[in-house]
Motif scaffolding. Structure first.
Motif, mmCIF file in Angstrom:
data_model
loop_
_atom_site.group_PDB
_atom_site.id
_atom_site.type_symbol
_atom_site.label_atom_id
_atom_site.label_comp_id
_atom_site.label_asym_id
_atom_site.label_seq_id
_atom_site.Cartn_x
_atom_site.Cartn_y
_atom_site.Cartn_z
ATOM 1 N N SER A 107 51.225 52.728 30.315
ATOM 2 C CA SER A 107 50.971 51.066 30.933
ATOM 3 C C SER A 107 49.845 50.497 30.014
ATOM 4 C CB SER A 107 50.670 51.010 32.287
ATOM 5 O OG SER A 107 51.864 51.198 32.990
ATOM 6 N N THR A 108 48.604 51.482 29.997
ATOM 7 C CA THR A 108 47.405 51.139 29.419
ATOM 8 C C THR A 108 47.725 50.947 27.677
ATOM 9 O OG1 THR A 108 46.112 52.185 31.282
ATOM 10 C CG2 THR A 108 45.074 51.634 28.942
ATOM 11 N N ALA A 109 48.451 51.916 27.471
ATOM 12 C CA ALA A 109 48.851 51.918 25.923
ATOM 13 C C ALA A 109 49.422 50.905 25.455
ATOM 14 C CB ALA A 109 49.404 53.496 25.445
ATOM 15 N N ILE A 110 50.742 50.663 25.972
ATOM 16 C CA ILE A 110 51.565 49.639 25.858
ATOM 17 C C ILE A 110 50.968 48.320 25.747
ATOM 18 C CG2 ILE A 110 53.613 48.518 26.401
ATOM 19 C CD1 ILE A 110 54.591 51.252 27.274
ATOM 20 N N ILE A 111 50.161 47.802 26.679
ATOM 21 C CA ILE A 111 49.355 46.615 26.778
ATOM 22 C C ILE A 111 48.518 46.584 25.654
ATOM 23 C CG2 ILE A 111 47.661 45.228 27.780
ATOM 24 C CD1 ILE A 111 50.123 44.549 29.118
ATOM 25 N N LEU A 112 47.812 47.510 25.315
ATOM 26 C CA LEU A 112 46.824 47.283 24.039
ATOM 27 C C LEU A 112 47.667 47.200 23.027
ATOM 28 C CD1 LEU A 112 44.445 50.191 24.937
ATOM 29 C CD2 LEU A 112 43.820 47.661 25.077
ATOM 30 N N LEU A 113 48.726 47.970 22.723
ATOM 31 C CA LEU A 113 49.576 47.720 21.359
ATOM 32 C C LEU A 113 50.027 46.303 21.294
ATOM 33 C CD1 LEU A 113 51.648 50.924 21.369
ATOM 34 C CD2 LEU A 113 50.170 50.151 19.699
ATOM 35 N N LEU A 114 50.647 45.782 22.504
ATOM 36 C CA LEU A 114 51.420 44.497 22.478
ATOM 37 C C LEU A 114 50.125 43.297 22.204
ATOM 38 C CD1 LEU A 114 54.042 44.858 25.432
ATOM 39 C CD2 LEU A 114 54.216 44.765 23.020
ATOM 40 N N ARG A 115 48.879 43.642 22.849
ATOM 41 C CA ARG A 115 47.867 42.776 22.494
ATOM 42 C C ARG A 115 47.123 42.830 21.437
ATOM 43 N NH1 ARG A 115 46.223 38.533 25.354
ATOM 44 N NH2 ARG A 115 44.066 39.121 25.535
ATOM 45 N N LYS A 116 47.559 43.839 20.498
ATOM 46 C CA LYS A 116 47.121 44.252 18.981
ATOM 47 C C LYS A 116 45.809 44.358 19.251
ATOM 48 C CE LYS A 116 50.616 41.395 16.461
ATOM 49 N NZ LYS A 116 51.589 41.203 17.509
ATOM 50 N N ASN A 117 45.273 45.165 20.036
ATOM 51 C CA ASN A 117 43.665 45.786 20.169
ATOM 52 C C ASN A 117 43.740 46.933 19.272
ATOM 53 O OD1 ASN A 117 41.619 47.529 21.562
ATOM 54 N ND2 ASN A 117 41.298 45.559 22.569
ATOM 55 N N SER A 118 42.426 46.933 18.493
ATOM 56 C CA SER A 118 42.115 48.080 17.525
ATOM 57 C C SER A 118 42.191 49.457 18.330
ATOM 58 C CB SER A 118 40.578 47.700 17.120
ATOM 59 O OG SER A 118 39.707 47.696 18.200
ATOM 60 N N LEU A 119 41.913 49.544 19.681
ATOM 61 C CA LEU A 119 42.161 50.852 20.318
ATOM 62 C C LEU A 119 43.397 51.366 20.648
ATOM 63 C CD1 LEU A 119 39.386 50.312 23.116
ATOM 64 C CD2 LEU A 119 38.944 51.465 20.796
ATOM 65 N N ALA A 120 44.499 50.446 20.453
ATOM 66 C CA ALA A 120 45.707 50.846 20.762
ATOM 67 C C ALA A 120 46.361 52.028 20.298
ATOM 68 C CB ALA A 120 46.817 49.609 20.211
#
Length: 196
Positions: A107-120
């Motif tokens: 859940s954490t990783a996918i939100i970061l990916l979809l939000r294009k976060n640099s930590l994704a």
């Protein structure tokens, strides 16, 4: 196939103490690293990462809520219940499908990916390793982890498609945050504001 893949991964356990300890750490790392990550995102400059933290929490609530319901209606025995496994950590014999830890990390990783976060990409790598570690230590089947990924992806998509409904709640949280910051001692406030 589920059990065959499980045996391939879990069969490695107990042969190399360093690898065993690493997998045990990864298997237990989810909650602490998640809390640290949420704090990091919240205290970053501006509101973009605060919103990302907010969406992660909403996704976790939705995904874990769905997972809880699944567990109430469907019981799938953990590997160590029906088979001889290399079990490296203690665990209750509750339902194996879907993995709570897998749901947390994906859940954490996918939100970061979809939000294009640099930590994704780093968080996704960590999530995959946590998923593998849960199989390695003997408490989950591969399909439990795959199920967690699918549940997390669906939940994250729903959360990001319904932001117009959750936006007012986030604005209230930001307002409370501003009020709390103003009540803090000046030296502590300056440290927080320098990041915010």
């Amino acid at each position: 196939m589920n059990y065959t893949i499980f045996k391939l991964i879990n069969g490695l356990a107990g042969n190399w103490p360093i690898l065993d300890n690493l997998m045990i750490f990864l298997s237990k790392s989810a909650i602490l690293i998640l809390i640290a990550l949420l704090c990091y995102l919240w205290f970053q400059k501006g509101n973009v990462r605060k919103y990302t933290a907010f969406y992660i929490v909403l996704t976790l609530i939705l995904a874990l809520g769905c997972n809880f319901i699944i567990h109430q209606f469907y019981y799938h025995a953990r590997p160590f219940v029906n088979h001889h496994v290399n079990k490296l950590i203690t665990h209750s014999s509750d339902s194996s499908f879907v993995s709570d830890h897998g749901t947390l990390v994906f859940s954490t990783a996918i939100i970061l990916l979809l939000r294009k976060n640099s930590l994704a990409k780093y968080v996704l790598a960590w999530a995959i390793l946590v998923g593998i570690s849960r199989i390695y230590v003997g408490v989950h089947y591969p399909f439990d982890i795959i199920g967690a990924f699918i549940l997390a992806a669906i939940s994250a998509t729903i959360v990001l498609k319904t932001t117009s409904f959750t936006e007012p709640l986030m604005k209230i949280l930001l307002r409370f945050y501003e009020i709390i910051i103003k009540k803090l001692p000046l030296n502590l406030r300056k440290k927080l504001i320098s990041n915010d």
